[in-house]
Structures are given as structure tokens and as C-alpha cells.
Design a protein around this motif. Structure first.
Motif, PDB file in Angstrom:
ATOM      1  N   GLY A 320     -48.816  49.539  14.927  1.00  0.00           N
ATOM      2  CA  GLY A 320     -49.181  50.501  13.899  1.00  0.00           C
ATOM      3  C   GLY A 320     -48.084  51.525  13.657  1.00  0.00           C
ATOM      4  N   MET A 321     -47.418  51.963  14.722  1.00  0.00           N
ATOM      5  CA  MET A 321     -46.317  52.901  14.568  1.00  0.00           C
ATOM      6  C   MET A 321     -45.146  52.269  13.827  1.00  0.00           C
ATOM      7  N   VAL A 322     -44.846  51.015  14.158  1.00  0.00           N
ATOM      8  CA  VAL A 322     -43.759  50.311  13.476  1.00  0.00           C
ATOM      9  C   VAL A 322     -44.088  50.130  11.995  1.00  0.00           C
ATOM     10  N   ALA A 323     -45.343  49.768  11.705  1.00  0.00           N
ATOM     11  CA  ALA A 323     -45.745  49.564  10.307  1.00  0.00           C
ATOM     12  C   ALA A 323     -45.702  50.847   9.502  1.00  0.00           C
ATOM     13  N   GLY A 324     -45.780  52.004  10.156  1.00  0.00           N
ATOM     14  CA  GLY A 324     -45.746  53.275   9.452  1.00  0.00           C
ATOM     15  C   GLY A 324     -44.361  53.785   9.144  1.00  0.00           C
ATOM     16  N   LEU A 325     -43.317  53.117   9.633  1.00  0.00           N
ATOM     17  CA  LEU A 325     -41.942  53.534   9.333  1.00  0.00           C
ATOM     18  C   LEU A 325     -41.649  53.381   7.843  1.00  0.00           C
ATOM     19  N   LYS A 326     -40.824  54.256   7.308  1.00  0.00           N
ATOM     20  CA  LYS A 326     -40.561  54.284   5.873  1.00  0.00           C
ATOM     21  C   LYS A 326     -39.967  52.977   5.367  1.00  0.00           C
ATOM     22  N   TRP A 327     -39.079  52.381   6.154  1.00  0.00           N
ATOM     23  CA  TRP A 327     -38.411  51.155   5.698  1.00  0.00           C
ATOM     24  C   TRP A 327     -39.200  49.903   6.016  1.00  0.00           C
ATOM     25  N   ALA A 333     -46.540  43.298   4.475  1.00  0.00           N
ATOM     26  CA  ALA A 333     -47.093  41.945   4.357  1.00  0.00           C
ATOM     27  C   ALA A 333     -46.249  40.941   5.122  1.00  0.00           C
ATOM     28  N   TYR A 334     -44.926  41.116   5.101  1.00  0.00           N
ATOM     29  CA  TYR A 334     -44.053  40.202   5.841  1.00  0.00           C
ATOM     30  C   TYR A 334     -44.180  40.418   7.349  1.00  0.00           C
ATOM     31  N   LEU A 335     -44.392  41.656   7.763  1.00  0.00           N
ATOM     32  CA  LEU A 335     -44.636  41.915   9.186  1.00  0.00           C
ATOM     33  C   LEU A 335     -45.936  41.254   9.627  1.00  0.00           C
ATOM     34  N   PHE A 336     -46.929  41.277   8.775  1.00  0.00           N
ATOM     35  CA  PHE A 336     -48.191  40.604   9.069  1.00  0.00           C
ATOM     36  C   PHE A 336     -47.983  39.094   9.174  1.00  0.00           C
ATOM     37  N   SER A 337     -47.160  38.525   8.303  1.00  0.00           N
ATOM     38  CA  SER A 337     -46.848  37.087   8.365  1.00  0.00           C
ATOM     39  C   SER A 337     -46.151  36.741   9.675  1.00  0.00           C
ATOM     40  N   GLY A 371     -52.666  41.330  19.109  1.00  0.00           N
ATOM     41  CA  GLY A 371     -52.702  42.759  18.828  1.00  0.00           C
ATOM     42  C   GLY A 371     -51.979  43.112  17.543  1.00  0.00           C
ATOM     43  N   MET A 372     -50.872  42.446  17.274  1.00  0.00           N
ATOM     44  CA  MET A 372     -50.139  42.688  16.028  1.00  0.00           C
ATOM     45  C   MET A 372     -50.989  42.294  14.817  1.00  0.00           C
ATOM     46  N   VAL A 373     -51.651  41.153  14.914  1.00  0.00           N
ATOM     47  CA  VAL A 373     -52.505  40.707  13.808  1.00  0.00           C
ATOM     48  C   VAL A 373     -53.659  41.693  13.593  1.00  0.00           C
ATOM     49  N   GLY A 374     -54.284  42.126  14.687  1.00  0.00           N
ATOM     50  CA  GLY A 374     -55.409  43.045  14.566  1.00  0.00           C
ATOM     51  C   GLY A 374     -55.015  44.395  14.001  1.00  0.00           C
ATOM     52  N   ALA A 375     -53.818  44.874  14.324  1.00  0.00           N
ATOM     53  CA  ALA A 375     -53.385  46.184  13.840  1.00  0.00           C
ATOM     54  C   ALA A 375     -53.016  46.170  12.370  1.00  0.00           C
ATOM     55  N   LEU A 376     -52.603  45.017  11.847  1.00  0.00           N
ATOM     56  CA  LEU A 376     -52.052  44.959  10.494  1.00  0.00           C
ATOM     57  C   LEU A 376     -53.015  44.419   9.451  1.00  0.00           C
ATOM     58  N   GLN A 377     -54.053  43.701   9.847  1.00  0.00           N
ATOM     59  CA  GLN A 377     -54.853  42.979   8.855  1.00  0.00           C
ATOM     60  C   GLN A 377     -55.509  43.897   7.830  1.00  0.00           C
ATOM     61  N   PHE A 378     -56.081  45.009   8.261  1.00  0.00           N
ATOM     62  CA  PHE A 378     -56.742  45.898   7.318  1.00  0.00           C
ATOM     63  C   PHE A 378     -55.773  46.881   6.667  1.00  0.00           C
ATOM     64  N   LEU A 435     -49.866  27.891   9.504  1.00  0.00           N
ATOM     65  CA  LEU A 435     -49.988  27.600   8.073  1.00  0.00           C
ATOM     66  C   LEU A 435     -50.353  28.861   7.284  1.00  0.00           C
ATOM     67  N   SER A 436     -51.252  29.664   7.812  1.00  0.00           N
ATOM     68  CA  SER A 436     -51.625  30.899   7.115  1.00  0.00           C
ATOM     69  C   SER A 436     -50.450  31.863   7.021  1.00  0.00           C
ATOM     70  N   ALA A 437     -49.621  31.923   8.082  1.00  0.00           N
ATOM     71  CA  ALA A 437     -48.456  32.807   8.069  1.00  0.00           C
ATOM     72  C   ALA A 437     -47.446  32.372   7.018  1.00  0.00           C
ATOM     73  N   LEU A 438     -47.165  31.074   6.962  1.00  0.00           N
ATOM     74  CA  LEU A 438     -46.200  30.572   5.989  1.00  0.00           C
ATOM     75  C   LEU A 438     -46.708  30.757   4.563  1.00  0.00           C
ATOM     76  N   PHE A 439     -47.995  30.537   4.353  1.00  0.00           N
ATOM     77  CA  PHE A 439     -48.554  30.698   3.006  1.00  0.00           C
ATOM     78  C   PHE A 439     -48.444  32.144   2.538  1.00  0.00           C
ATOM     79  N   LEU A 440     -48.782  33.095   3.396  1.00  0.00           N
ATOM     80  CA  LEU A 440     -48.734  34.499   3.000  1.00  0.00           C
ATOM     81  C   LEU A 440     -47.310  34.933   2.673  1.00  0.00           C
ATOM     82  N   ALA A 441     -46.356  34.547   3.513  1.00  0.00           N
ATOM     83  CA  ALA A 441     -44.973  34.963   3.284  1.00  0.00           C
ATOM     84  C   ALA A 441     -44.406  34.339   2.011  1.00  0.00           C
ATOM     85  N   MET A 442     -44.601  33.033   1.837  1.00  0.00           N
ATOM     86  CA  MET A 442     -44.037  32.353   0.673  1.00  0.00           C
ATOM     87  C   MET A 442     -44.722  32.786  -0.622  1.00  0.00           C
TER      88      MET A 442
END
Length: 543
Positions: A320-327, A333-337, A371-378, A435-442
């Protein structure tokens, strides 16, 4: 007319998320609710062996208990959205806590597997659903800039409760049997009512300010020049109830907003989550029985879930802290993938683990990726649809995911009963997550990012705003303007209309004379239609 100060009668601006204050108490309640909602269906798997012996059923039959819980958590999403939009978050959560507790208490008195489905599965699952979704909605209203961190901290409730409920369930099973364990678990679920009680609506104080400012605004606008304030106040009191009655049908509040399906990002996210849920929950649900079948003692097998939970505790807030960084936040969405890809590859690479050491290594990497998936999905969903439409969006997403929950774990249980081989299950689950990761990113790159590059820059037209935050601000302003326009109707409407027209004409003339710009002299409306002075026109409309 114009932009006056709140003290002078102008309606106050919409309330902003405080990013703190009482929001930390709301975050704590969301932490507990998330822990029960996600950890409870997995922790119940500790009792499956005893249930198989008492009810003389197979593993696939007992796996339906966790699947029904998750299906109710997801499948009742639209119902939760409608109830929240109609009654608010706090009453819905209080009812949900009572239902979740009563379901587990009644489950301790069941005599067959069907009754267990209806009590522990349907009733407890419905109760947790009525707690889970409103808690996320409240979290989104209290946090904006710190929202990724808040989502990560709230999501950490799942591993914390998983690491504690699983060993606790094993202890209760050994001392009191599965019936006593269910009864005590039902008592613990009453804490959901406490969490619901702290979910104070953010706009309670704002509504009082709006009412006071509205009274001043109506009194001021209804008075003709030289009139008495007492007359305006009495006219305001006389028409207040009638205007409130008119406002409700005019507003036409939607209990469930289906317009979000016109959002390409929402469609991509929904499809990706459906594929993800097919395989995401299979490994933790099967892990304990898989370890027991390989000869691992019951206590050590239950400890594997605690390892996942312990790693998950630190993975979610950190992500969650990483996802909150400005860059990073614009590319969340790519971090979630990446998180989903990491999780799927962990399942595939660990499919052949056949000893306790290999299972421990699998739990470590699975805990990080899970944990990464759970922190980013919502957080990704909130970024796509915005806070105003989030209550409807999460309900519809959870409904679609419910079908995947009903397909994934039960199908895996049937394959285990038929093949007596867990390796195939881990390969299959990991492939679905990859498969879900590749679909979301592409899909995000091809359909969204490339489309933005090809599209011409949008015109400055507030009626076609693209972002969710812009739409929210515009809708609030339009509602305030409509409400203020209603205040001109009673008593002295003709005089006020003439005063309003003269004031706006003077305002337009002052803007034209100040800006210059070479536009011909004439009426303000004609200038707007002919294209002159469009900057001032757009600015006035947008505010």
C-alpha cells in the motif's frame, strides 16, 4: 448568482475526505471486518476432517461450506449496494454482524451437511457481506491522498486474523469439538456489530451546515430590494417542506448505477478479477488437507496458514505504501498485474512440493504475492470508477466474482476426490491467476493507454467530463444550482428574476471589458453561441 462566501448565504462546498481524525477509527473497524470476511472461510477448513467423519461426506462436500461463504460475500454485492444507498453503512453493518454470529451459533446444532450449508454458509456469509462492503465504502469516504496506505492497512486484517483464527480453531476443535468451536466462533463474530457502530457518516456535520446556509440563502434571495428580513424568513419556513418534497423525485437517486459498464477500465478489471478468483482461493483452502495427507501432523499443518498470514501482515501495508508513491500511483494497474503474475507463478513452481520444508517455502512466497493482490484489488477499482460510483461498482464486481467462487474451489475439490493428486490442482490454479495478470496488463496497455494517445485533446465542456472526480464535482454544483434556482420561485419571483438578469448582464460586461480579446459588442448569450469569449463562458459553467 456569483460566488459568495458561505457566511453570505452561498451553499458550502462538498465535504472532503479528512485523511485522518476519526478516519483512523474507521480504518480499525475496517481492519477487523476485512479480517473476519476473508480469513473466516479459510479458517473453517480446519474443521473439515471432523465434519467428513461425522456426516460421512467427501472433501468436495465440505469444501462447499467455504465456497458458499465466499459466494455470499461476493454474490450479495448488489443487494449490499442497494441497502447502503438506501439506509446507510452503519445500520447495514449492525444487521450483518447479528446475522453472521447467529449463523455460526445455529451451525453448532446442525445434524446434516445441508443444514450446515444454510447456517454457516448462507447466513454467516450474508452477515459478513453486509459488513465487508459498507466498511470499504466508509474507508473510501474518509481517505483520499492516503487511500492506498489505508487500503493496505485495512487489507492486513485478513492475514492477521488468518494467522490467529486457524490455530485457535485447531485448539477449539481439540478441546470442544467442532460444535463447541462453531459456537465460540459465533460469539467472536459479534465484534462486527462493534465495528459497525463506529462507522459514523462523514457528512452529518456537513448536512447541518448546508441547512443553515440554505436558510440564509433562501432568505436573502427571496427578499426584494428594501424588504424586511422577517418576511423572507417566514416565507422560507413556509416553503421549506415543499421544496424538500420536490427535491427527492427531482434528484432521482439511483440505488444501483449500471452506467459504470460504459467504462472500459471497469470492464477490463471485472473480466480480470473473474479469471483471478477461479484460482486465487484454491491453494489456501486445500493447503491444510494437502499437508495432512502427506503425513504432516495436524497442528503443523494448521500452522502453514499462520505462516501465510504472518508474511501477509507485512506485505499488504508495504504494498500500500509503494502504491501511494507519486510515480507509482498512476500505474497502479500494472503493479496489480505484477502481483497476480507473482502469485500464479508461485502456485506453479510449488506444485511439486512434497515435504514440510517445501510447503513452508511455498507459504512464504504465496503470502507475499497474496498480500500484494489483497492490498491493490480495491485500490485499483477506486481509481477506475471514483468514490461516488464505488458503492455500485464493488457490488456488481463482487456479484460477477461470486460465479467464479462457486466454480473454483468446488471443482478443485472434485478433482482431488477423483485424481487423488494435488499437483494438477496447483498447476491449474496458477495458470488461471497468470492468465488474469496477462489479460489485465495487455488490455490496459492496448485498450486504454493507446486509446488515450490517439484521442485528440478533449474540449473544455463540463457536460462531457471524463474523470470520476470531475463528474462528482460537477454533479454537486449542478444540484446546488438547481436547488438555488428553486428558491426563486415563491413570493417575489418576478422582481428577483429582473434583479438576477441585470446582475448577470453587468457581470458579463465587466468580464468582457476586463479581458478585451477583440470580441464584438453584444449580448452575452450571443457571444457564447458565436464562439467569442468562450473561456469566460466555460469558466462560469464549470463552477
Amino acid at each position: 448568482m456569483g460566488r459568495a462566501n458561505p457566511e453570505e448565504g452561498q451553499l458550502p462546498a462538498p465535504v472532503k475526505p479528512p485523511d485522518g481524525g476519526w478516519g483512523w477509527i474507521v480504518l480499525l473497524g475496517c481492519f477487523v471486518i476485512t479480517g473476519f470476511s476473508y480469513a473466516f472461510p479459510k479458517a473453517v477448513s480446519v474443521y473439515f476432517k471432523e465434519l467428513m467423519k461425522d456426516f460421512h461426506v467427501g472433501y468436495s462436500d465440505t469444501a462447499w461450506i467455504s465456497s458458499i461463504m465466499l459466494a455470499m460475500l461476493y454474490g450479495t454485492g448488489p443487494v449490499c449496494s442497494i441497502m447502503v444507498n438506501q439506509f446507510g453503512c452503519r445500520p447495514v453493518m449492525l444487521i450483518g454482524g447479528l446475522l453472521a454470529s447467529s449463523g455460526m451459533i445455529l451451525a453448532s446444532f446442525t445434524t446434516n451437511i445441508i443444514e450446515l450449508y444454510l447456517t454457516a454458509g448462507v447466513l454467516t456469509g450474508l452477515g459478513m457481506a453486509l459488513n465487508f462492503q459498507p466498511s470499504l465504502i466508509m474507508l473510501g469516504t474518509y481517505f483520499d491522498k492516503r487511500r492506498p496506505l489505508a487500503n493496505g492497512l485495512a487489507a492486513a486484517g485478513s492475514p492477521v486474523f488468518l494467522s490467529s483464527l486457524s490455530p485457535l480453531g485447531q485448539v477449539l476443535l481439540e478441546k470442544f469439538g467442532w460444535r463447541g468451536g462453531f459456537l465460540i466462533m459465533g460469539g467472536l463474530l459479534l465484534n462486527c456489530c462493534t465495528c459497525g457502530a463506529v462507522m459514523r457518516p462523514l457528512d452529518m456535520g456537513m448536512r447541518r451546515k448546508m441547512e443553515k446556509a440554505q436558510d440564509k440563502y433562501e432568505a436573502k434571495e427571496m427578499l426584494p430590494i428594501g424588504g424586511k428580513s422577517e418576511e423572507g424568513i417566514s416565507a422560507t419556513d413556509g416553503t421549506k417542506k415543499a421544496k424538500k418534497a420536490k427535491k427527492k423525485p427531482k434528484k432521482g437517486k439511483k440505488l444501483l448505477d449500471f452506467s459504470i459498464f460504459s467504462n472500459k477500465g471497469f470492464i477490463i478489471y471485472t473480466i480480470s478479477k473473474f479469471i483471478l478468483v477461479l484460482g486465487l482461493f484454491v491453494p489456501p483452502i486445500l493447503l491444510v488437507n494437502y499437508a495432512k495427507d502427506t503425513g504432516v501432523p495436524d497442528t503443523e499443518a494448521a500452522f502453514l496458514l499462520s505462516i501465510i498470514g504472518f508474511i501477509d501482515i507485512f506485505a499488504r501495508p508495504a504494498c500500500g505504501m509503494v502504491a501511494g508513491l507519486k510515480w507509482v500511483r498512476p500505474h497502479v494497474a500494472y503493479l496489480f498485474s505484477f502481483a497476480m503474475l507473482f502469485n500464479g507463478l508461485t502456485d506453479i513452481c510449488s506444485a511439486r512440493a512434497s515435504n514440510y520444508t517445501g510447503l513452508v517455502i511455498f507459504c512464504v512466497f504465496f503470502g507475499i504475492s497474496y498480500g500484494m493482490v489483497g492490498a491493490l484489488q480495491f485500490e485499483v477499482l477506486m481509481a477506475i470508477v471514483g468514490s461516488q460510483k464505488f458503492s455500485s461498482a464493488i457490488g456488481l464486481v463482487l456479484l460477477i466474482e461470486a460465479f467464479a467462487v462457486l466454480i473454483g474451489p468446488p471443482s478443485a475439490g472434485r478433482l482431488v476426490d477423483a485424481l487423488k493428486n494435488y499437483e494438477v490442482i496447483f498447476y491449474l490454479a496458477g495458470s488461471e491467476v497468470v492468465l488474469s495478470a496477462l489479460f489485465l496488463a495487455m488490455a490496459t496497455y492496448c485498450c486504454l493507454n493507446r486509446g488515450k494517445k490517439k484521442e485528440p485533446p478533449p474540449e473544455k465542456n463540463p457536460s462531457t467530463g471524463g474523470g470520476s472526480d470531475t463528474e462528482e464535482a460537477e454533479s454537486d454544483v449542478q444540484e446546488a444550482e438547481e436547488h438555488s434556482s428553486d428558491n426563486h420561485q415563491p413570493a417575489h419571483s418576478t422582481d428577483n428574476a429582473m434583479v438576477a438578469a441585470s446582475e448577470e448582464a453587468n457581470h458579463v460586461a465587466e468580464e468582457q471589458s476586463g479581458e478585451g480579446g477583440g470580441c464584438p459588442e453584444g449580448d452575452g448569450e450571443v457571444l457564447a453561441r458565436d464562439g467569442c469569449n468562450t473561456d469566460q463562458t466555460v469558466e462560469r459553467d464549470s463552477f
